[in-house]
Design an enzyme around this catalytic site. Sequence first.
Site, mmCIF file in Angstrom:
data_model
loop_
_atom_site.group_PDB
_atom_site.id
_atom_site.type_symbol
_atom_site.label_atom_id
_atom_site.label_comp_id
_atom_site.label_asym_id
_atom_site.label_seq_id
_atom_site.Cartn_x
_atom_site.Cartn_y
_atom_site.Cartn_z
ATOM 1 N N LYS A 144 0.852 -1.191 0.000
ATOM 2 C CA LYS A 144 0.000 0.000 0.000
ATOM 3 C C LYS A 144 0.881 1.232 0.000
ATOM 4 O O LYS A 144 1.925 1.249 0.664
ATOM 5 C CB LYS A 144 -0.917 0.037 1.225
ATOM 6 C CG LYS A 144 -1.884 1.244 1.219
ATOM 7 C CD LYS A 144 -2.817 1.215 2.410
ATOM 8 C CE LYS A 144 -2.185 1.645 3.702
ATOM 9 N NZ LYS A 144 -1.747 3.084 3.684
ATOM 10 N N GLU A 213 -9.657 7.665 3.456
ATOM 11 C CA GLU A 213 -9.551 7.959 4.891
ATOM 12 C C GLU A 213 -10.051 9.350 5.225
ATOM 13 O O GLU A 213 -9.645 10.344 4.615
ATOM 14 C CB GLU A 213 -8.102 7.810 5.374
ATOM 15 C CG GLU A 213 -7.969 8.100 6.866
ATOM 16 C CD GLU A 213 -6.640 7.673 7.464
ATOM 17 O OE1 GLU A 213 -6.442 7.919 8.670
ATOM 18 O OE2 GLU A 213 -5.812 7.095 6.733
#
Length: 296
Positions: A144, A213
Amino acid sequence: MTHVSPAGKKPDSSGTGPPEAGKALYGGKGSRRITVRDIAAAKERGEKWPMLTAYDAMTASVFDEAGIPVMLVGDSMGNCHLGYESTVPVTMDEITILSAAVVRGTKRALIVGDLPFGSFQEGPVQALRSATRLVKEAGVGAVKLEGGERSAHQIELLVQSGIPVMAHVGLTPQSVNAYGGYPVQGRGEEAAQQLLRDAKAVQDAGAFAVVLETVPAEVAGEVTRSLHIPTVGIGAGPDCDAQVLVWTDMAGLTGGRVPRFVKQYAQLRQTLGDAARAFAEDVVGGAYPAAEHSFH
């Protein structure tokens, strides 16, 4: 290692074979590790799935036995495992060692290793070097990295090199010094459109999923509907394809205030504290070790 190809193409046919038909990601008991092709299939059938962070073999084994299909060895280890004030100081050595432990502790889950701050910002070649280390030394199934349009070239090279990539847009904690904190991202029309551009950029670059997020729920829902790859929400509302939490937040081990989006499913900090005090009192009072704990 298989990956989802850019520009909406179906996954290639190399690697570990097709997804197990009818097998749900969460709670399944497949005979092999989950791959990014299984993640793509879950998106197609509208299945939601959970993801948790993990930083050690024992905790990871518990989550694996519980059926958690994807685990992130996140640079959040800086805050909740290594004692740093942010994720910024986390090194490749630390990520690699802990990722290897999580891989050793699991049998089924897809393990995603984070690329920490400073390990990919120089460009695609640095990103490939860092990601290759995580794949070869730690055995992760994917990596990631943070950033949308600005990280598209890094993602494209990694995917072309056979390394699956989970992208991360919205609030990117490695940019805490630039943000001056952890503000909600994507508020307002211009910011929402930039978030959508970032998400589409990482999708077009070949990412198999994207973390959203700390963004408004409505914006996250629009992004999710606009993409053919799954979105993983953390503080992004209920419409994302998957949800992730830092496990110490989820289990109530984190001390002090936790983010608004966290739901605590246990109170492990209280439980561990009670156990430590009970042990200490037994030692001080002479109740431990008793005869049944002694050798003769």
